[in-house]
Structures are given as structure tokens and as C-alpha cells.
Scaffold this active site. Structure first.
Site, PDB file in Angstrom:
ATOM      1  N   GLU A 130       0.869  -1.236  -0.042  1.00 36.61           N
ATOM      2  CA  GLU A 130       0.006   0.108   0.104  1.00 36.61           C
ATOM      3  C   GLU A 130       0.949   1.202  -0.093  1.00 36.61           C
ATOM      4  O   GLU A 130       1.877   1.313   0.769  1.00 36.61           O
ATOM      5  CB  GLU A 130      -0.968   0.050   1.204  1.00 36.61           C
ATOM      6  CG  GLU A 130      -1.956   1.252   1.154  1.00 36.61           C
ATOM      7  CD  GLU A 130      -2.911   1.231   2.388  1.00 36.61           C
ATOM      8  OE1 GLU A 130      -2.667   0.287   3.265  1.00 36.61           O
ATOM      9  OE2 GLU A 130      -3.732   2.144   2.332  1.00 36.61           O
ATOM     10  N   GLY A 271       3.069   2.238  10.417  1.00 42.79           N
ATOM     11  CA  GLY A 271       3.089   1.731  11.718  1.00 42.79           C
ATOM     12  C   GLY A 271       2.847   0.305  11.605  1.00 42.79           C
ATOM     13  O   GLY A 271       3.492  -0.740  12.220  1.00 42.79           O
ATOM     14  N   ALA A 272       1.889  -0.458  10.718  1.00 42.59           N
ATOM     15  CA  ALA A 272       1.544  -1.540  10.481  1.00 42.59           C
ATOM     16  C   ALA A 272       0.439  -1.539   9.257  1.00 42.59           C
ATOM     17  O   ALA A 272       0.184  -0.673   8.761  1.00 42.59           O
ATOM     18  CB  ALA A 272       0.839  -2.235  11.436  1.00 42.59           C
ATOM     19  N   MET A 273       0.472  -2.910   8.677  1.00 43.22           N
ATOM     20  CA  MET A 273      -0.276  -2.994   7.342  1.00 43.22           C
ATOM     21  C   MET A 273      -0.998  -4.264   7.418  1.00 43.22           C
ATOM     22  O   MET A 273      -0.715  -5.331   7.789  1.00 43.22           O
ATOM     23  CB  MET A 273       0.757  -3.097   6.250  1.00 43.22           C
ATOM     24  CG  MET A 273       0.257  -3.479   4.747  1.00 43.22           C
ATOM     25  SD  MET A 273      -0.766  -1.910   4.450  1.00 43.22           S
ATOM     26  CE  MET A 273      -2.068  -2.803   3.211  1.00 43.22           C
ATOM     27  N   ASN A 275      -2.486  -6.456   5.397  1.00 42.33           N
ATOM     28  CA  ASN A 275      -2.681  -7.579   4.506  1.00 42.33           C
ATOM     29  C   ASN A 275      -3.214  -8.688   4.821  1.00 42.33           C
ATOM     30  O   ASN A 275      -3.212  -9.077   6.096  1.00 42.33           O
ATOM     31  CB  ASN A 275      -1.187  -7.964   4.136  1.00 42.33           C
ATOM     32  CG  ASN A 275       0.021  -6.926   4.075  1.00 42.33           C
ATOM     33  OD1 ASN A 275      -0.128  -6.262   3.131  1.00 42.33           O
ATOM     34  ND2 ASN A 275       0.669  -6.854   4.935  1.00 42.33           N
ATOM     35  N   HIS A 307      -6.537  -2.183  15.178  1.00 43.62           N
ATOM     36  CA  HIS A 307      -6.952  -1.416  13.971  1.00 43.62           C
ATOM     37  C   HIS A 307      -6.824  -2.301  12.942  1.00 43.62           C
ATOM     38  O   HIS A 307      -7.231  -2.384  12.041  1.00 43.62           O
ATOM     39  CB  HIS A 307      -6.040  -0.241  13.908  1.00 43.62           C
ATOM     40  CG  HIS A 307      -6.034   0.549  12.803  1.00 43.62           C
ATOM     41  ND1 HIS A 307      -6.822   1.598  12.726  1.00 43.62           N
ATOM     42  CD2 HIS A 307      -5.500   0.503  11.640  1.00 43.62           C
ATOM     43  CE1 HIS A 307      -6.677   2.215  11.561  1.00 43.62           C
ATOM     44  NE2 HIS A 307      -5.967   1.365  10.889  1.00 43.62           N
ATOM     45  N   GLU A 308      -5.532  -3.034  12.932  1.00 47.50           N
ATOM     46  CA  GLU A 308      -5.088  -4.012  11.630  1.00 47.50           C
ATOM     47  C   GLU A 308      -6.066  -5.082  11.485  1.00 47.50           C
ATOM     48  O   GLU A 308      -6.523  -5.345  10.437  1.00 47.50           O
ATOM     49  CB  GLU A 308      -3.625  -4.171  11.602  1.00 47.50           C
ATOM     50  CG  GLU A 308      -2.719  -3.188  11.837  1.00 47.50           C
ATOM     51  CD  GLU A 308      -2.779  -1.884  10.737  1.00 47.50           C
ATOM     52  OE1 GLU A 308      -3.324  -2.221   9.658  1.00 47.50           O
ATOM     53  OE2 GLU A 308      -2.486  -0.907  10.940  1.00 47.50           O
TER      54      GLU A 308
HETATM   55 ZN   LIG Z   1      -5.524   1.337   8.828  1.00 51.43          ZN
END
Ligand SMILES: [Zn+2]
Length: 886
Positions: A130, A271-273, A275, A307-308
Site C-alpha cells: 500500500e 506503523g503496520a499493514m 494485508n 486496528h489492523e
Molecule cells: Zn489502517
């Protein structure tokens, strides 16, 4: 090289130009043979025309790619029938039917310093796609409305990468006969856009658990970390399981694959993804132990893990049609993670913390040259729109929908959204339509302006009590200041949660137009509008925008005595905090002005007394008291002043108020400090964290007031702390005072934690934020320290980011040296990692509000950056917008 090419192709992308893709990709079979410098990617794409339009060429996106082979339906393509550049693969006359395209590309993960596409974090192979990173792996229709089913085969040296992961479920694995290599095949049955693709290969340790879903399915949970860090994953795993349960109970959303994996990597731009099935995290948001992480770190881990995970439904199952709709997944998912944290912790404390962050970041963004709507209508570089406006204001917009229609209809609307758009790439209009349909309310067309108009609305209120008629009238008007590209605005739909507080401190019944007021919310829709409440028997004090029901700037003339009454009695804890912030802001802006004029500053005995009453009230949550003792932030004060800002005066006024609080309540602070000590072992739960927050707020206020023994107390806490929260808080207090204890503690901290980069980041950031003239030289020296690396985004953010964004007096030095330093770093970093460089550049976003001398220094530096050769699209876009005249 790459940067040059990127600049030479400026390409504004406009929402109004959206058109569906000419081609769709139904399935993707990837075969990735991992190698540090020469990874081979074989992609087999099943393409079909989208609808029965006229014959269209096939144009696939690429970036920095090397094509080694191309075949159509199994036959090699003649060179004359296609054009392949590093940035594009064009087949001018493809067959106008379904066909298979086999593309082989070669990529170099080790030299991928942008950390987009396939790269290496340490020795681990990982991906970040992303927004537009997949095109750095293979040629593709790299846009979110092209959703395909992916099967991924990964092959690697067994010793180099014993762990091989990709999205979906594992369907096969084994050795490659006659070699030292092995493979794994993963299949993700859920169609997804390319930005959600992920693979990982490396030498990783695994922490395993299971979760039983509400329908009774068992899901394997896995967290992968560098070997030796397994003992720091427990809180992340616990947070994950609580998030999975919460999403079932709150939104009826169940997890869908057989396995859910999180991989923590040490080099990550974001921060994080999220996938699908394989979240990749900045290790900062996974790893925690009492000795290594603060309470704030624990809370962030809980929020980011949630969140992720929540993206699985809001982002993955239902994704965005195009990048203009980014808030559709981000604003909604931030709202969901905020609600999760509120349910897990304290709703009032979470709300206050969120709003404090919103004002310090989003309101500041909205007031400057980088202001943009929650849904932008044009971009040059989408990476620059992962902003506080899209995320945090986007969440506020969702929250307003709930305030407008109430929680039951809101849930109905969410259910409709999931039912109607599952498996689709949706738009903001489609999302909002679900709430219009679920509620039958007519205000949603007007409500869409929250997505299209930038700037923070201002609402002015005048109140009139008619004792004879027993009515109370609120006259409200709204306006939005001009923002870039939007000189004039239309009125918004603004939900204001409200209470009318009587002399006994109780809320009076709200009767509007002869009916009880629904949800205690008045809805402002006109430029000016009056609300007349009847049967009001005693003059009330209005408590408006309770819980910050709308992200606006509110001005309501309430006498200081009445504000203090609300601080003591308002049933809404958010507004109890808010009124004290208002009193403090009035004092602070007045004192900043006085300091600029070399006039005497004043104290506010009433404010100090109200804070004393809060401090003494043992019925209140300690975390709430700690927040109440903190005045508005420097950036919030600067934004309130608005123009001709002198950051030194802002800092001095704020520091003076904190010292005055410390002096006025010296005894109570010392007593509270003692009472908040927990004798038992460290626990990261919210109540314990709240006690530590209050204890450490007391410690800091005592030190800043110059109280006897306060520095010694901080030094003692530093030495004896049995957890990182208390040690770090003591170090922060010591760092604010130029005494010998500071140098000793900073040296000790480095010696203790030299082998732990995440902890050393705290040490870097703390030194970068010391508000003293010597700090710039210190930061400059630290860039040569072995603990620092320009190649690692966490290090850059810790040292340079903290200086640029968190040290207002020293970044904004009157001599301009802070600006020049940050600009030099940006220019050095830009060719390697333009995304992170552009983020740093955002620190200049408030330059126009500064006093003339600093403004002149800033613009000189900004022009120097703008004129630099070979600027990336990312930095070029930010600088151009910051310098733009409107
Ligand atoms: Zn997000």
C-alpha cells in the site's frame, strides 16, 4: 535515478477523472524465488475485458522493474507487440477476450531502500504494497478496484528463510529436490486488491495460539518475531484475541480464514499493514515487556493490533474503489479501534486523549497550507495523504453519523454496509447511503460536505434565558475559514451533544419544540439557527459539544465562574476536562501576548483552585486527573493564536503555568505521588497505567516548580524503577532540567539498553526534544552515533522526527538553524526513502503562522529544498503545497 524519473512525470490524479478499469484480473498465480539481489517473480495473470466497451490496450503499472520474459496464452510475445519500460508494460492490441499473461521480472530486495514492494528488513524478506508498491514486484493493474484471487508459491534457501508466508491458507510445502531450497504455497480465496498482497521469508521465531470464533471455528494465531524476542509478544497476542472477540460482539464480524498471522519487522515505513491474513508490523507495535515498554507503548500496541485486525472487514472484505476513498477504510477503522480502546479502558480518558491528539495534529493540519478534505479531490502523490485528516478527522465523521442517528440505527447502517458491499471496492457515497437507508433521515446529502470541505468549522453560540417564559434560547452560527483551493464554504450538518446544567449541578430535561430532544443532540444545519428549550425553571449553564460530538472550534461566552462550576459538576467528563482547557487557553494566549510585549504575565487563581479540586477528588480516575493537569499543547496554543507566533513565548507561557500548578499544589502533588505508588509487580492494565500517569505527572510538576528535593526524587525513581514507564518518566523529568543528574541518567540509560534499538529510540527522541539551544548540536552529533541509522525509519523518526515535530522552540530557532538542519536531512534521505523524507518535511506546515523573522528563515529554507535537483515526487509535492500562495 529513480527519483529523477519520478519527478519528470508529474501526474495530478483527480477524483472526477475516475473510470472503471478496461481490464480485470480474475486470478493471480505468483511464483517468487527469493534471492537477496536477484529475486525472480513469475506472475500468471488471468485477464478479461471489463464489460463490452471498445477494444482497449492493456497498460500495466510498474516501477523500477526489469522484464525478463513475457508470454500470452503460453506463447512468447513478439517484441514488436509490446513496450516494456521500468514504469509500464503496454500491449497495444491484446486479444479482446479472456487470456493469460505470464510475466517474469527480476527485482533486487536488498537494494530496495524505499521499503516499498519487496525489500529486506534486516535479513528478513518482506513486502509493503500500500498504496502502490505491488507494481515494484510485477507489472500489474495496481489499483484497488481490480480484485483477484491470489495463489502464491514462495521458494527460498532453507537456511536463509526457513519460514515462508503469504496471504490466505497454506496448501502445500516441501523441499525442492536436489537443491538446498524449499517452497510453500499459500492460497487466499478472498478476492483482494494488489495493495493487500504480502509475503514474508526469513529466519523467524513463532508464538502460537488459537481463537474459537462465534460460530465455533478454530483459527490458528501466529506472531512471528526475530528469534529471542518471543517473550515480548504476550500482550500483542492478548490484544489480538480481545479485538477478535470485540468485533464479533460489537459489530457481528467473524474472522474468515483458518489462520491469522502477524509478522514484526524492524524496518517499516508505516506503523503496520493489514494485508489479508498476514499483517506486517513495525516491531514497535508488537514487542513489549514491562522492562522494555511504557504504558503508552502498551496502549499503542493494543490499538494498532486491533486496528489492523478490524481492517479485515473494513478495508479487506470491503475495500476502496480508488485512493480518494482512503478514509472509507481508514477513518472507519480508526473509529472502530477508538471504540475498542474505549470499551477496554476508560471511555472518558480515551476520548480526551483522542481529542487532544486531534487538536494537536489534525486541527493544525487543517489550519495550514497542507489542509485537505477528508476525501481529497486531487493528489500528486498518494503517499502524502496518509494524514491526520484522512485518519483522525475521518473517524470523527463516522462518529458524527452515530451521534446524529443514535447507536441502534448506526449499527443497522453498519450491518447494511457489510451485507450490501461485501467483496466490493466501495465509495464513501455508498457507505453513507447505508446510514441514510437505515435511518430514513434527510440530512445525508448535506452531511457529505464533511468529506469534501476542508478546514475546521467554527461555531459561535449566544445564550438567553427568559425566566418569565421559562425558555432558554441558544443562537448558533457556523462558518469555515478558507483553505487551499476552497475560498468559500457551504454550511455543514453539525451534531452538538448538549446538556443544560442547573444550579444543583444536575442536567435539566431537554424539551425542544415541545418534544424531548432525541439523543440529547441538537443538529445545526443552517448558517445561523436558534434552538429554544422550554420548561427550563432555573438559569442553566450550557454544556455544549459534549464528548466532542463534532470536530469543531466552539466559542460560547461562559463566565469563568460558570466554567469552574462545570469543571466541578458537569455530568460529561469530557466537558469537565474541556472547560479547564478553555480557562488555561485564555490565560496562555494572554500571557504569550504579554511576553511578546514585555509586559507582566498574570496568574489565574480560579483555574489553579479548580485544578486543585480535581486533584483532591479521589472519586475521579487517576488517568483523568493526569490529563486535566496537562495544559493545552504548544502546537494547540500556537494554532489558537493563529498568526505572528513566537514559539519561545508559547513555550515560556506554558512552562510558567505548569510551574504555577506545581507551586500552588505542592503538598497535594507530593501526597498524591506517594498514594499512586503501586507496591505489586507491574501490570499494563488501564487502571494501573492511570495511577502511574498521575504519579509521574505529579513528579514532573513538582520538578518544574523547583520544589526542594524534586530532582533527587526523580533521580531516585529512575534508579529504582522496576518498569520502563516509571524509568522513562523519571528520565523525561530529569531531561527537562539542565542539572548533573540529567547527564548521568542519560549515560546510564544508554549503557543499560544499548543492545535494544526500540528502547534506544526513546533515548534518541528524548534528547531531540529538550527545549534548549544546545539541543541542535546534540542532535547533529547523535546522527553520527552508532545507535542511529538513516536507513531505518524508526531511528529517523525517533531522532529527526522528534526534533522537527516535537521540539517547537528548537526546530523553530530564530536563527533558522533548525530549519536548515532538517532540510539537509530531508535532502539526504530523499533519494533513498522519499516517503519518510516527505513526512519529515511536513514539520514546516505551520510556517506561515510564525512571526516575521522565523517566517523569512523558513521560506528561505523551503525554497532551497524546492529548488534542489532530482527531488522525489513525494517531497516535491509537500514543498510545493507548503509554499503555495492560496
Ligand atoms: Zn489502517
Amino acid at each position: 535515478m529513480i527519483a529523477v524519473m519520478r519527478t519528470e512525470e508529474p501526474r495530478p490524479v483527480r477524483l472526477q477523472d475516475y473510470r472503471p478499469p478496461d481490464w480485470l484480473i480474475d486470478t493471480v498465480d505468483l511464483d517468487v524465488s527469493l534471492d537477496p539481489h536477484a529475486t525472480t517473480v513469475r506472475a500468471k495473470l488471468k485477464l478479461s475485458p471489463n464489460g463490452a466497451g471498445p477494444p482497449a490496450p492493456l497498460v500495466l503499472d510498474g516501477e523500477d522493474l526489469k522484464l525478463t520474459s513475457l508470454a500470452l496464452d503460453g506463447a512468447p510475445l513478439l517484441e514488436a507487440s509490446y513496450v516494456a519500460t521500468p514504469d509500464r508494460l503496454t500491449i497495444a492490441q491484446p486479444p479482446q477476450r479472456s487470456f493469460t499473461l505470464e510475466i517474469e521480472t527480476l527485482v533486487d530486495p536488498t537494494n530496495n531502500t524505499q521499503l516499498m514492494g519487496l525489500y529486506r528488513a534486516g535479513s528478513t524478506f518482506c513486502t509493503q504494497c500500500e498504496a502502490e508498491g505491488f507494481r515494484r514486484i510485477t507489472y500489474f493493474l495496481d489499483r484497488p478496484d481490480v480484485m483477484a484471487v491470489y495463489t502464491t508459491r514462495i521458494e527460498a534457501d532453507k537456511n536463509e528463510a526457513p519460514v515462508l508466508l503469504a496471504n490466505g491458507n497454506l496448501i502445500a510445502q516441501g523441499d525442492v529436490p536436489g537443491t538446498a531450497r524449499h517452497f510453500a504455497i499459500w492460497r487466499d480465496p478472498f478476492p483482494k486488491p494488489s495493495y493487500l498482497f504480502a509475503l514474508v521469508g526469513g529466519r523467524l521465531a513463532c508464538v502460537a495460539d488459537t481463537f474459537t470464533t462465534m460460530s465455533g471455528r478454530s483459527v490458528a494465531l501466529r506472531i512471528y518475531v526475530e528469534p529471542g524476542k518471543e517473550d515480548r509478544c504476550a500482550y500483542a497476542m492478548d490484544s489480538l484475541k480481545r479485538a477478535m472477540r470485540w468485533d464479533e460482539e460489537t459489530f457481528g464480524r467473524e474472522y474468515d480464514l483458518d489462520i491469522f498471522m502477524i509478522v514484526a519487522v524492524s524496518a517499516f515505513n508505516m506503523g503496520a499493514m493489514e494485508n489479508k491474513g498476514l499483517n506486517i508490523f513495525n516491531d514497535k507495535y508488537v514487542l513489549a515487556s514491562p522492562a522494555s515498554a511504557t504504558d503508552t507503548d502498551y496502549a499503542s500496541i493494543e490499538a494498532v493490533i486491533a486496528h489492523e485486525y478490524f481492517h479485515n472487514w473494513t478495508g479487506d472484505r470491503i475495500t476502496c474503489r480508488d485512493w480518494f476513498q482512503l478514509c472509507l477504510k481508514e477513518g472507519l477503522t480508526v473509529f472502530r479501534d477508538q471504540e475498542f480502546s474505549a470499551d477496554q479502558r476508560s471511555r472518558a480518558v480515551e476520548r480526551i486523549s483522542d481529542v487532544r491528539g486531534l487538536r494537536s495534529h489534525q486541527f493544525v493540519e487543517d489550519a495550514g497550507p497542507l489542509a485537505h478534505p477528508v476525501r481529497p479531490e486531487i493528489y500528486h502523490e498518494i503517499n502524502n495523504f496518509y494524514t491526520s485528516t484522512v485518519y483522525e478527522k475521518g473517524a470523527e465523521v463516522v462518529r458524527m453519523i452515530r451521534a446524529l442517528i443514535g447507536p441502534e440505527l448506526f449499527r443497522k447502517g453498519m450491518d447494511l454496509y457489510f451485507a450490501r458491499h461485501d467483496g466490493e471496492a466501495a465509495t464513501v457515497e455508498q457507505f453513507v447511503q447505508c446510514f441514510a437507508d437505515a435511518s430514513g433521515r434527510d440530512f445525508f446529502p448535506q452531511f457529505m460536505r464533511w468529506y469534501s470541505q476542508s478546514g475546521t468549522p467554527e461555531v459561535k453560540v449566544a445564550a438567553h434565558y427568559d425566566a418569565a417564559a421559562r425558555t432558554y434560547r441558544l443562537d448558533m452560527s457556523q462558518s469555515i475559514p478558507p483553505t487551499p483551493g476552497q475560498p468559500t464554504k457551504q454550511p455543514m450538518v453539525i451534531p452538538l451533544a448538549i446538556g443544560l446544567v442547573g444550579p444543583d449541578g444536575a442536567d435539566q430535561p431537554l424539551v425542544l419544540d415541545g418534544r424531548p430532544l432525541e439523543h440529547d443532540v441538537v443538529v445545526l444545519r443552517q448558517p445561523a439557527q436558534s434552538f429554544i428549550f422550554s420548561e427550563i425553571t432555573q438559569r442553566p449553564i450550557p454544556s455544549l459539544n459534549r464528548g466532542f460530538s463534532a470536530p469543531i472550534k466552539l466559542s460560547v461566552p461562559i463566565a469563568p465562574d460558570d466554567l469552574r462550576f462545570l469543571a466541578a459538576h458537569d455530568a460529561d467528563p469530557f466537558n469537565r476536562w474541556q472547560v479547564l482547557q478553555m480557562l488555561a487557553m485564555t490565560l496562555l494566549t494572554g500571557n504569550v501576548h504579554a511576553l511578546r510585549q514585555s509586559k507582566p504575565t498574570r496568574d489565574d487563581e480560579g483555574l489553579l483552585a479548580a485544578l486543585g479540586a480535581i486533584l483532591a477528588d479521589r472519586r475521579l480516575e487517576p488517568a483523568f486527573i493526569a490529563l486535566t493537569l496537562a495544559p493545552p499543547t504548544e502546537s494547540d496554543i500556537a494554532r489558537e493564536i493563529g498568526h505572528d507566533v513566537d514559539p519561545d513565548a508559547v513555550f515560556a507561557a506554558r512552562r510558567a503555568l505548569r510551574a504555577a500548578i506545581g507551586r500552588a499544589h505542592h503538598a497535594a502533588l507530593a501526597e498524591t505521588y506517594g498514594q499512586m505508588k503501586d507496591p505489586g509487580p507491574y501490570s499494563p492494565d488501564a487502571a494501573s497505567a492511570g495511577r502511574r500517569a498521575l504519579k509521574n505527572a505529579c513528579l514532573d510538576l513538582l520538578a518544574i516548580s523547583g520544589a526542594d528535593g524534586a530532582i533527587a526524587r526523580a533521580a531516585a525513581q529512575y534508579d529504582t524503577a522496576d518498569n520502563m514507564t516509571d524509568r522513562m518518566a523519571a528520565l523525561e523529568t530529569l531531561a527537562a532540567h539542565d542539572r548533573s543528574e540529567r547527564a548521568a541518567a542519560l549515560d546510564d540509560f544508554y549503557r543499560r539498553y544499548a543492545g535494544d534499538p526500540l528502547i534506544i529510540d526513546k533515548w534518541l527522541a528524548l534528547q531531540a526534544t529538550i527545549p534548549e539551544p544546545a539541543t541542535l548540536a546534540r542532535v547533529r552529533a547523535l546522527t553520527a552515533h552508532p545507535a542511529f541509522s538513516m536507513a531505518n525509519p524508526n531511528r529517523v523518526r525517533a531522532l529527526i522526527g522528534a526534533f522537527a515535530q516535537g521540539n517547537h522552540t528548537q526546530f523553530n530557532r530564530a536563527d533558522g538553524a533548525g530549519y536548515d538542519f532538517v532540510a539537509d536531512i530531508v535532502l539526504e534521505l530523499d533519494p533513498k526513502n522519499p516517503q519518510v523524507a516527505a513526512r519529515l518535511m511536513g514539520a514546516f506546515r505551520s510556517w506561515r503562522a510564525l512571526e516575521p523573522q522565523r517566517r523569512q528563515r523558513a521560506v528561505t529554507t523551503l525554497r532551497r529544498v524546492a529548488d534542489a535537483p532530482a527531488l522525489s515526487r513525494d517531497v516535491h509535492d509537500i514543498v510545493a503545497r507548503i509554499l503555495a500562495e492560496n
